[in-house]
Design a protein around this motif. Structure first.
Motif, PDB file in Angstrom:
ATOM      1  N   VAL A   1       0.842  -1.316   0.087  1.00 13.69           N
ATOM      2  CA  VAL A   1       0.058  -0.027   0.111  1.00 13.69           C
ATOM      3  C   VAL A   1       0.891   1.107   0.151  1.00 13.69           C
ATOM      4  CG1 VAL A   1      -1.940   1.184   1.216  1.00 13.69           C
ATOM      5  CG2 VAL A   1      -1.614  -1.344   1.202  1.00 13.69           C
ATOM      6  N   TYR A   2       0.721   1.982  -0.961  1.00 16.41           N
ATOM      7  CA  TYR A   2       1.433   3.387  -1.062  1.00 16.41           C
ATOM      8  C   TYR A   2       0.350   4.498  -1.199  1.00 16.41           C
ATOM      9  CZ  TYR A   2       5.594   1.145  -2.549  1.00 16.41           C
ATOM     10  OH  TYR A   2       6.990   0.249  -2.613  1.00 16.41           O
ATOM     11  N   GLY A   3       1.061   5.533  -0.512  1.00 11.28           N
ATOM     12  CA  GLY A   3       0.390   7.000  -0.380  1.00 11.28           C
ATOM     13  C   GLY A   3       1.025   7.887  -1.408  1.00 11.28           C
ATOM     14  N   LEU A   4       0.198   8.644  -2.269  1.00  9.34           N
ATOM     15  CA  LEU A   4       0.612   9.810  -2.861  1.00  9.34           C
ATOM     16  C   LEU A   4       0.232  11.069  -2.169  1.00  9.34           C
ATOM     17  CD1 LEU A   4       1.808  11.582  -5.258  1.00  9.34           C
ATOM     18  CD2 LEU A   4       0.055  10.575  -6.537  1.00  9.34           C
ATOM     19  N   PHE A   5       0.916  11.607  -1.532  1.00 11.34           N
ATOM     20  CA  PHE A   5       0.611  12.823  -0.806  1.00 11.34           C
ATOM     21  C   PHE A   5       0.926  14.096  -1.432  1.00 11.34           C
ATOM     22  CE2 PHE A   5       1.843   9.391   2.162  1.00 11.34           C
ATOM     23  CZ  PHE A   5       0.648   9.622   3.136  1.00 11.34           C
ATOM     24  N   LEU A   6      -0.360  14.956  -1.482  1.00 17.47           N
ATOM     25  CA  LEU A   6      -0.240  16.379  -2.217  1.00 17.47           C
ATOM     26  C   LEU A   6      -0.688  17.477  -1.217  1.00 17.47           C
ATOM     27  CD1 LEU A   6      -3.008  15.180  -4.911  1.00 17.47           C
ATOM     28  CD2 LEU A   6      -0.378  14.689  -5.226  1.00 17.47           C
ATOM     29  N   ASP A   7      -0.226  18.586  -1.563  1.00 21.39           N
ATOM     30  CA  ASP A   7      -0.503  19.934  -0.844  1.00 21.39           C
ATOM     31  C   ASP A   7      -1.888  20.307  -1.379  1.00 21.39           C
ATOM     32  OD1 ASP A   7      -0.181  21.332  -3.226  1.00 21.39           O
ATOM     33  OD2 ASP A   7       1.792  22.133  -2.665  1.00 21.39           O
TER      34      ASP A   7
ATOM     35  N   LYS B   1       0.013  19.865  -5.502  1.00 19.76           N
ATOM     36  CA  LYS B   1       1.481  19.382  -6.056  1.00 19.76           C
ATOM     37  C   LYS B   1       1.784  18.228  -5.079  1.00 19.76           C
ATOM     38  CE  LYS B   1       5.033  21.494  -4.263  1.00 19.76           C
ATOM     39  NZ  LYS B   1       6.032  22.679  -3.835  1.00 19.76           N
ATOM     40  N   ALA B   2       2.543  17.212  -5.942  1.00 19.01           N
ATOM     41  CA  ALA B   2       2.824  15.872  -5.331  1.00 19.01           C
ATOM     42  C   ALA B   2       4.183  16.405  -4.367  1.00 19.01           C
ATOM     43  CB  ALA B   2       3.489  14.892  -6.359  1.00 19.01           C
ATOM     44  N   LEU B   3       3.923  15.623  -3.052  1.00 20.76           N
ATOM     45  CA  LEU B   3       4.852  16.124  -2.099  1.00 20.76           C
ATOM     46  C   LEU B   3       5.720  14.813  -1.800  1.00 20.76           C
ATOM     47  CD1 LEU B   3       2.603  17.925   0.501  1.00 20.76           C
ATOM     48  CD2 LEU B   3       4.428  18.985  -1.180  1.00 20.76           C
ATOM     49  N   GLY B   4       5.433  13.528  -2.120  1.00 20.57           N
ATOM     50  CA  GLY B   4       6.017  12.369  -1.782  1.00 20.57           C
ATOM     51  C   GLY B   4       5.226  11.038  -2.066  1.00 20.57           C
ATOM     52  N   VAL B   5       5.673  10.135  -2.171  1.00 22.15           N
ATOM     53  CA  VAL B   5       5.097   8.683  -2.294  1.00 22.15           C
ATOM     54  C   VAL B   5       5.679   7.958  -1.260  1.00 22.15           C
ATOM     55  CG1 VAL B   5       4.594   6.667  -3.723  1.00 22.15           C
ATOM     56  CG2 VAL B   5       4.759   8.857  -4.797  1.00 22.15           C
ATOM     57  N   ARG B   6       4.938   7.460  -0.269  1.00 17.01           N
ATOM     58  CA  ARG B   6       5.522   6.545   0.751  1.00 17.01           C
ATOM     59  C   ARG B   6       4.820   5.190   0.880  1.00 17.01           C
ATOM     60  NH1 ARG B   6       8.227  10.215   0.203  1.00 17.01           N
ATOM     61  NH2 ARG B   6       9.008  11.835   1.908  1.00 17.01           N
ATOM     62  N   LEU B   7       5.487   4.290   1.375  1.00 20.95           N
ATOM     63  CA  LEU B   7       5.111   2.952   1.427  1.00 20.95           C
ATOM     64  C   LEU B   7       4.398   3.075   2.994  1.00 20.95           C
ATOM     65  CD1 LEU B   7       4.765  -0.117   0.735  1.00 20.95           C
ATOM     66  CD2 LEU B   7       6.982  -0.510   1.915  1.00 20.95           C
ATOM     67  N   VAL B   8       3.171   2.875   2.985  1.00 22.02           N
ATOM     68  CA  VAL B   8       2.598   2.701   4.322  1.00 22.02           C
ATOM     69  C   VAL B   8       2.070   1.355   4.818  1.00 22.02           C
ATOM     70  CG1 VAL B   8       1.752   5.030   4.103  1.00 22.02           C
ATOM     71  CG2 VAL B   8       0.395   3.153   3.313  1.00 22.02           C
ATOM     72  N   SER B   9       2.212   0.460   4.142  1.00 17.82           N
ATOM     73  CA  SER B   9       2.163  -1.041   4.500  1.00 17.82           C
ATOM     74  C   SER B   9       2.486  -1.815   3.488  1.00 17.82           C
ATOM     75  CB  SER B   9       0.550  -1.117   4.872  1.00 17.82           C
ATOM     76  OG  SER B   9       0.095  -2.271   5.728  1.00 17.82           O
TER      77      SER B   9
ATOM     78  N   LEU C   1      -1.249   8.695   8.591  1.00 18.35           N
ATOM     79  CA  LEU C   1      -1.394   9.939   9.296  1.00 18.35           C
ATOM     80  C   LEU C   1       0.097  10.631   9.592  1.00 18.35           C
ATOM     81  CD1 LEU C   1      -4.257   9.109  11.940  1.00 18.35           C
ATOM     82  CD2 LEU C   1      -4.229  10.925   9.927  1.00 18.35           C
ATOM     83  N   GLU C   2       0.810   9.811  10.113  1.00 24.53           N
ATOM     84  CA  GLU C   2       2.232  10.459  10.238  1.00 24.53           C
ATOM     85  C   GLU C   2       2.979  10.768   8.915  1.00 24.53           C
ATOM     86  OE1 GLU C   2       4.088   6.851  11.979  1.00 24.53           O
ATOM     87  OE2 GLU C   2       3.405   7.270  14.133  1.00 24.53           O
ATOM     88  N   GLU C   3       2.712  10.062   8.140  1.00 25.33           N
ATOM     89  CA  GLU C   3       3.350  10.613   6.709  1.00 25.33           C
ATOM     90  C   GLU C   3       2.531  11.752   6.137  1.00 25.33           C
ATOM     91  OE1 GLU C   3       5.992   9.617   5.696  1.00 25.33           O
ATOM     92  OE2 GLU C   3       6.415   7.496   6.108  1.00 25.33           O
ATOM     93  N   ALA C   4       1.266  11.894   6.435  1.00 29.74           N
ATOM     94  CA  ALA C   4       0.656  13.215   5.879  1.00 29.74           C
ATOM     95  C   ALA C   4       0.802  14.471   6.687  1.00 29.74           C
ATOM     96  CB  ALA C   4      -1.011  12.775   6.180  1.00 29.74           C
TER      97      ALA C   4
ATOM     98  N   ALA D   1      -3.136   3.716  -2.762  1.00 28.88           N
ATOM     99  CA  ALA D   1      -3.130   2.824  -3.867  1.00 28.88           C
ATOM    100  C   ALA D   1      -2.542   1.515  -3.288  1.00 28.88           C
ATOM    101  CB  ALA D   1      -2.078   3.301  -5.105  1.00 28.88           C
ATOM    102  N   HIS D   2      -3.040   0.471  -3.930  1.00 33.09           N
ATOM    103  CA  HIS D   2      -2.573  -1.033  -3.369  1.00 33.09           C
ATOM    104  C   HIS D   2      -2.458  -1.801  -4.733  1.00 33.09           C
ATOM    105  CE1 HIS D   2      -6.479  -2.233  -2.774  1.00 33.09           C
ATOM    106  NE2 HIS D   2      -6.204  -3.385  -2.679  1.00 33.09           N
ATOM    107  N   ASN D   3      -2.001  -2.981  -4.627  1.00 34.37           N
ATOM    108  CA  ASN D   3      -1.635  -3.834  -5.654  1.00 34.37           C
ATOM    109  C   ASN D   3      -2.536  -5.282  -5.198  1.00 34.37           C
ATOM    110  OD1 ASN D   3       0.359  -4.320  -4.086  1.00 34.37           O
ATOM    111  ND2 ASN D   3       1.250  -5.687  -5.377  1.00 34.37           N
TER     112      ASN D   3
END
Length: 235
Positions: A127-133, A137-145, A160-163, A174-176
């Motif tokens: 599971v990844y998160g694509l975080f935006l402002d 604007k894309a701030l980062g993509v992080r593996l969250v699980s 929540l911590e990544e956000a 997003a997840h696969n």
């Protein structure tokens, strides 16, 4: 001696084809043979390549196989097996490095393009998160699980911590699926509802939840719109 010269001539012709036309100019077994030659300079890697594809069904099957499975094929040592296992991981890192963080994400398609490389060659559900402002604007993509080959529990606290750390106000989740089916499961819908509820008090909007399967992508938001009912059920 004649056999050795024949192999040398064959390899030289393959090398010239790759140099002039790229690896795509080779057939599936030839491309594998060429890569195997890098760690088996003194062996007839043509036969090994055929044996690998026969055993695992395809080039993708070979690259997805474990080191233990690969070394069961005659002629494949641990170094060769490790090289083959690294190819998908290296390809994933290459695509991730080419991802254009900092761009404005105004559509699901743009989010798919940015997130897709992170699932390249994945063997487990992730599971990844694509975080935006606030301006998207894309701030980062992080593996969250990351889970097993069949399931993955989404870590809401990590999201929540990544956000908070990225000062994000919007999120594409997003997840696969490893099952080769891109259809959302009941668990996918429930997780989406719970995550959206958890993000709202932190001032983060869940833009969409995307499911990736072998190049296919399903948007839960678009799926719900086609069904004519709200995306989320808890709120």
């Amino acid at each position: 001696m004649a056999e050795h010269k024949r192999h040398q001539g064959h390899r030289q012709r393959m090398r010239e084809r790759v140099q002039n036309y790229g690896l795509d100019s080779l057939a599936e077994h030839e491309a594998l043979e060429y890569v195997l030659y890098l760690t088996n300079a003194q062996k007839d890697t043509n036969g090994i390549a055929h044996d690998l594809i026969d055993r695992f069904g395809s080039l993708a099957g070979v690259l997805d196989a474990s080191v233990d499975e690969l070394t069961k094929v005659l002629g494949v040592g641990e170094h060769t097996a490790l090289l083959l296992r690294l190819i998908p991981a290296l390809g994933r890192r290459y695509q991730m490095d080419r991802s254009d963080l900092g761009k404005i994400i105004n559509s699901i398609h743009q989010a798919e393009e940015l997130l897709g490389p992170y699932f390249f060659g994945a063997r487990n559900e992730m599971v990844y998160g694509l975080f935006l402002d606030s301006k998207r604007k894309a701030l980062g993509v992080r593996l969250v699980s990351e889970g097993s080959i069949s399931a993955c529990d989404i870590n809401i606290r990590r999201i929540l911590e990544e956000a908070v750390g990225l000062r994000a106000s919007r999120l594409y989740l997003a997840h696969n699926h490893i099952s080769n089916l891109a259809l959302p499961s009941d668990a996918d819908w429930q997780a989406t509802d719970v995550i959206r509820s958890a993000l709202l008090p932190a001032g983060v909007t869940l833009e969409d939840h995307l499911i990736f399967v072998d190049g296919d992508v399903v948007s839960l938001m678009e799926t719900e719109r086609r069904q004519g009912r709200p995306m989320y059920q808890l709120l």
